[in-house]
Design a protein around this motif. Structure first.
Motif, PDB file in Angstrom:
ATOM      1  N   PRO A  21       0.831  -1.212   0.000  1.00 58.93           N
ATOM      2  CA  PRO A  21       0.000   0.000   0.000  1.00 58.93           C
ATOM      3  C   PRO A  21       0.864   1.259   0.000  1.00 58.93           C
ATOM      4  CG  PRO A  21      -0.622  -1.462   1.800  1.00 58.93           C
ATOM      5  CD  PRO A  21       0.574  -2.076   1.150  1.00 58.93           C
ATOM      6  N   ARG A  22       0.435   2.298  -0.731  1.00 62.16           N
ATOM      7  CA  ARG A  22       1.208   3.539  -0.797  1.00 62.16           C
ATOM      8  C   ARG A  22       1.190   4.272   0.540  1.00 62.16           C
ATOM      9  NH1 ARG A  22       4.536   6.064  -0.246  1.00 62.16           N
ATOM     10  NH2 ARG A  22       5.429   7.848  -1.315  1.00 62.16           N
ATOM     11  N   VAL A  23       0.066   4.132   1.265  1.00 60.85           N
ATOM     12  CA  VAL A  23      -0.081   4.848   2.537  1.00 60.85           C
ATOM     13  C   VAL A  23       0.147   3.866   3.683  1.00 60.85           C
ATOM     14  CG1 VAL A  23      -1.743   6.108   3.977  1.00 60.85           C
ATOM     15  CG2 VAL A  23      -1.705   6.458   1.501  1.00 60.85           C
ATOM     16  N   GLN A  24       0.796   4.330   4.748  1.00 55.02           N
ATOM     17  CA  GLN A  24       1.018   3.495   5.938  1.00 55.02           C
ATOM     18  C   GLN A  24      -0.306   2.863   6.391  1.00 55.02           C
ATOM     19  OE1 GLN A  24       3.818   3.068   8.605  1.00 55.02           O
ATOM     20  NE2 GLN A  24       2.256   1.485   8.834  1.00 55.02           N
ATOM     21  N   PRO A  25      -0.436   1.526   6.325  1.00 57.17           N
ATOM     22  CA  PRO A  25      -1.717   0.908   6.722  1.00 57.17           C
ATOM     23  C   PRO A  25      -1.954   0.984   8.234  1.00 57.17           C
ATOM     24  CG  PRO A  25      -0.335  -0.616   5.455  1.00 57.17           C
ATOM     25  CD  PRO A  25       0.539   0.540   5.858  1.00 57.17           C
ATOM     26  N   ILE A  26      -3.218   0.918   8.615  1.00 58.21           N
ATOM     27  CA  ILE A  26      -3.564   0.858  10.041  1.00 58.21           C
ATOM     28  C   ILE A  26      -3.526  -0.616  10.435  1.00 58.21           C
ATOM     29  CG2 ILE A  26      -5.335   1.350  11.766  1.00 58.21           C
ATOM     30  CD1 ILE A  26      -6.539   3.332   9.638  1.00 58.21           C
ATOM     31  N   ASN A  58       4.204  -1.383  17.275  1.00 59.70           N
ATOM     32  CA  ASN A  58       3.196  -1.695  16.258  1.00 59.70           C
ATOM     33  C   ASN A  58       3.631  -0.961  14.980  1.00 59.70           C
ATOM     34  OD1 ASN A  58       0.783  -0.440  14.775  1.00 59.70           O
ATOM     35  ND2 ASN A  58      -0.228  -2.072  15.899  1.00 59.70           N
ATOM     36  N   PRO A  59       3.488  -1.563  13.801  1.00 65.50           N
ATOM     37  CA  PRO A  59       3.999  -0.921  12.584  1.00 65.50           C
ATOM     38  C   PRO A  59       3.398   0.465  12.318  1.00 65.50           C
ATOM     39  CG  PRO A  59       3.383  -3.200  12.157  1.00 65.50           C
ATOM     40  CD  PRO A  59       2.930  -2.896  13.547  1.00 65.50           C
ATOM     41  N   THR A  60       2.132   0.688  12.648  1.00 64.91           N
ATOM     42  CA  THR A  60       1.541   2.009  12.383  1.00 64.91           C
ATOM     43  C   THR A  60       2.141   3.048  13.330  1.00 64.91           C
ATOM     44  OG1 THR A  60      -0.494   0.807  11.899  1.00 64.91           O
ATOM     45  CG2 THR A  60      -0.642   3.197  11.925  1.00 64.91           C
ATOM     46  N   LEU A  61       2.301   2.660  14.597  1.00 60.86           N
ATOM     47  CA  LEU A  61       2.960   3.562  15.544  1.00 60.86           C
ATOM     48  C   LEU A  61       4.411   3.786  15.119  1.00 60.86           C
ATOM     49  CD1 LEU A  61       0.417   2.731  17.163  1.00 60.86           C
ATOM     50  CD2 LEU A  61       1.843   2.622  19.192  1.00 60.86           C
ATOM     51  N   GLY A  62       5.032   2.720  14.620  1.00 56.51           N
ATOM     52  CA  GLY A  62       6.431   2.802  14.194  1.00 56.51           C
ATOM     53  C   GLY A  62       6.616   3.812  13.068  1.00 56.51           C
ATOM     54  N   ASP A 267       5.536  -1.222  31.487  1.00 58.52           N
ATOM     55  CA  ASP A 267       4.915  -1.237  32.815  1.00 58.52           C
ATOM     56  C   ASP A 267       3.736  -0.272  32.941  1.00 58.52           C
ATOM     57  OD1 ASP A 267       6.877  -3.034  33.314  1.00 58.52           O
ATOM     58  OD2 ASP A 267       8.001  -1.793  34.729  1.00 58.52           O
ATOM     59  N   PHE A 268       3.781   0.858  32.242  1.00 58.59           N
ATOM     60  CA  PHE A 268       2.688   1.844  32.393  1.00 58.59           C
ATOM     61  C   PHE A 268       1.657   1.732  31.274  1.00 58.59           C
ATOM     62  CE2 PHE A 268       6.139   3.781  34.891  1.00 58.59           C
ATOM     63  CZ  PHE A 268       5.491   3.887  36.102  1.00 58.59           C
ATOM     64  N   GLY A 269       2.059   1.189  30.133  1.00 57.85           N
ATOM     65  CA  GLY A 269       1.095   0.845  29.086  1.00 57.85           C
ATOM     66  C   GLY A 269       0.321   2.012  28.504  1.00 57.85           C
ATOM     67  N   ALA A 270       0.980   3.149  28.308  1.00 61.05           N
ATOM     68  CA  ALA A 270       0.267   4.321  27.793  1.00 61.05           C
ATOM     69  C   ALA A 270       0.492   4.440  26.288  1.00 61.05           C
ATOM     70  CB  ALA A 270       0.747   5.574  28.519  1.00 61.05           C
ATOM     71  N   GLN A 271       0.236   3.366  25.544  1.00 60.57           N
ATOM     72  CA  GLN A 271       0.550   3.410  24.109  1.00 60.57           C
ATOM     73  C   GLN A 271      -0.551   4.105  23.307  1.00 60.57           C
ATOM     74  OE1 GLN A 271      -0.489   0.776  25.686  1.00 60.57           O
ATOM     75  NE2 GLN A 271      -1.983  -0.298  24.456  1.00 60.57           N
ATOM     76  N   MET A 272      -0.157   4.647  22.162  1.00 58.28           N
ATOM     77  CA  MET A 272      -1.104   5.285  21.252  1.00 58.28           C
ATOM     78  C   MET A 272      -1.893   4.199  20.508  1.00 58.28           C
ATOM     79  SD  MET A 272      -0.178   7.917  18.128  1.00 58.28           S
ATOM     80  CE  MET A 272       0.394   9.308  19.051  1.00 58.28           C
ATOM     81  N   ALA A 273      -3.147   4.500  20.166  1.00 55.97           N
ATOM     82  CA  ALA A 273      -3.938   3.561  19.364  1.00 55.97           C
ATOM     83  C   ALA A 273      -3.485   3.648  17.903  1.00 55.97           C
ATOM     84  CB  ALA A 273      -5.413   3.907  19.472  1.00 55.97           C
ATOM     85  N   PRO A 274      -3.427   2.519  17.172  1.00 53.25           N
ATOM     86  CA  PRO A 274      -2.977   2.558  15.777  1.00 53.25           C
ATOM     87  C   PRO A 274      -3.781   3.539  14.912  1.00 53.25           C
ATOM     88  CG  PRO A 274      -3.015   0.305  16.554  1.00 53.25           C
ATOM     89  CD  PRO A 274      -3.612   1.138  17.649  1.00 53.25           C
ATOM     90  N   PHE A 278      -2.268   6.667  12.730  1.00 49.92           N
ATOM     91  CA  PHE A 278      -2.534   6.852  11.287  1.00 49.92           C
ATOM     92  C   PHE A 278      -2.974   8.293  11.007  1.00 49.92           C
ATOM     93  CE2 PHE A 278      -5.777   6.980   7.953  1.00 49.92           C
ATOM     94  CZ  PHE A 278      -5.072   6.475   6.859  1.00 49.92           C
ATOM     95  N   LEU A 279      -3.935   8.784  11.801  1.00 52.60           N
ATOM     96  CA  LEU A 279      -4.428  10.158  11.586  1.00 52.60           C
ATOM     97  C   LEU A 279      -3.338  11.186  11.879  1.00 52.60           C
ATOM     98  CD1 LEU A 279      -7.976   9.899  13.223  1.00 52.60           C
ATOM     99  CD2 LEU A 279      -7.459  10.097  10.790  1.00 52.60           C
ATOM    100  N   THR A 280      -2.554  10.926  12.917  1.00 51.05           N
ATOM    101  CA  THR A 280      -1.493  11.865  13.302  1.00 51.05           C
ATOM    102  C   THR A 280      -0.422  11.930  12.225  1.00 51.05           C
ATOM    103  OG1 THR A 280      -1.945  11.359  15.615  1.00 51.05           O
ATOM    104  CG2 THR A 280       0.126  12.464  15.148  1.00 51.05           C
TER     105      THR A 280
END
Ligand SMILES: Cc1ncc(COP(=O)(O)O)c(C=O)c1O
Length: 426
Positions: A21-26, A58-62, A267-274, A278-280
């Protein structure tokens, strides 16, 4: 790496291989499948790079992490659930109970509360200073347990510009990590690593997303701080029992962000949602176009407001004669100071209310820094529990109104604000 920051905004973070895909997939998956337990074991031991659980990566966060790291000129980044979680993890990566750090007091109110109240309850002491505090007084606050110095490039809502040279010299002299919140300036107007900062944090919620769709944060590691054998950082030099006896300082450049991920985020688990990542990431692709426009619109508005009879004072570092203008010229792109303008309205709370009711384009929201213009009167909203005297002491007087100037046409911005100011005089 592309030389142009503009190209990095558009291109960095995701490069499709043939037929992808041309755009980073979610990648909306909590987990990742492997054929053998040995492969999974190698990932846990950090022998191989790869994904196994979205809390750790996660690849989208990456994609977003790599884009913002490329913009700041860092060696790695970590996406978080919010700007507040980015700052919390950034501090907790070097501080534990009994430790202390130094911070500018002119910082975002939520961060001030985290430092002044919540971290104190965890036994971490924040020592507040400002741009004008003499270097000797700042140095007198440093002891063997001082783990960080914290700045905000352009302070929200104070509008002050951090004195990077002064704080970087002190941080270097004492071997202390220098952390900076670069949310309002963004890497398109200022790159704190070039001024001696070691770690940058962002509320990507603001300009990086730029469209008010996604709360998020990012920590970026400049890779320019040596933890090895620095006695201030036992967490990097003592084998970590909770992570296979790892000595993070041995990992060299990138040790800070690696530890933030495998200890802090684990330990704190404050990760961004995929989906938010994507939107960011999509928003960040136009950051280089939006920031000059926000800044130019804000400057034109600040200039027009300065002489208006309903205006007592205007605070905007981009304005010639402003207390922070010299620092803006030194540390911000050509003195461009982003879209946040504060001013004091004549007539106090009543005039503040009338002004806001007369606005049409500027909507009342507890937010800044997206494409649309917006307004907030702290004394009647975010700071409404404070008395007028307390407001004054906090540097947010009762007549202060904060404008976040968007990227609309300047003629509509001027006509909305000047028209609403005129209305308060009738
Ligand atoms: C400069 C700054 N840093 C941090 C934050 C906190 O970000 P978030 O609301 O995403 O937690 C904000 C929010 O306004 C901010 O303006």
């Amino acid at each position: 790496m592309y030389k142009s920051l503009d190209t990095r905004c558009v291109q960095c973070g995701y490069e499709p291989k043939n037929g992808e895909p041309r755009v980073q997939p979610i990648i909306q998956s909590t987990t990742f499948a492997y054929d053998t337990p040995e492969e999974m074991g190698d990932l846990f031991d950090l022998k191989k790079a790869g994904y196994f659980y979205t809390r750790l990566g996660n690849p989208t966060l990456g994609g977003l992490e790599d884009k913002i790291s490329a913009l700041e000129g860092g060696v790695g980044a970590l996406a978080t659930a919010s700007g507040m979680s980015a700052t919390t993890l950034a501090i907790l990566n070097v501080c534990s109970a009994g430790d202390n750090f130094i911070s500018l007091s002119t910082i975002y109110g939520g961060t001030y509360n985290l430092f002044n109240v919540t971290l104190r309850k965890l036994g971490i002491d924040c020592r507040f200073v400002n741009n004008h505090t003499p270097a000797e007084e700042i140095e007198a606050l440093i002891d063997g347990k001082t783990r960080a110095i914290f700045l905000e490039t352009i302070a929200n809502p104070a509008g002050t510009v951090a004195d990077f040279d002064k704080f970087a010299a002190i941080a270097r002299k004492y071997g202390i990590l220098l952390i900076c919140d670069n949310t309002i300036a963004t890497p398109c107007l200022s790159r704190p690593f070039e001024f001696g900062v070691n770690v940058v944090v962002h509320a990507s919620t603001k300009y990086i997303d730029g469209h008010a769709t996604s709360v998020g944060g990012i920590i970026v590691d400049g890779g320019n701080f040596v933890f090895k054998d620095n006695p201030r950082y036992p967490g990097f030099n003592v084998p970590d029992d909770s992570y296979h006896g790892m000595v993070f300082a041995d990992c060299g450049a990138g040790a800070y962000i690696l530890r933030a991920r495998v200890i802090g985020m684990r330990d704190f688990g404050a990760q961004m949602a995929p989906f938010n990542a994507f939107l960011t990431m999509l928003g960040a692709e136009t950051l280089h176009l939006r920031m000059p426009r926000h800044s130019d619109n804000a400057l034109a508005l600040a200039q027009a407001m300065k002489s208006h009879p309903a205006v007592e004072w205007v605070k905007y570092a981009g304005l010639e004669g402003d207390e922070d203008h010299e620092r803006a010229l030194k540390y911000l792109d050509g003195g461009r100071a982003a879209g946040m303008v504060s001013f004091g309205i004549r007539g106090g709370r009543k005039a503040a209310s009338e002004f806001q009711k007369s606005l049409k384009l500027f909507r009342i929201v507890t937010h800044i820094a997206d494409a649309r213009s917006c307004v907030l009167h702290p004394a009647s909203t975010t700071h409404r529990q404070l008395s007028d005297a307390d407001l004054e002491a906090a540097g947010v007087p009762a007549n202060l109104i904060r404008l976040s100037v968007g990227i609309e046409g300047i003629e509509d911005i001027l006509s909305d604000v000047i028209g609403a100011l005129d209305a308060t005089l009738k």
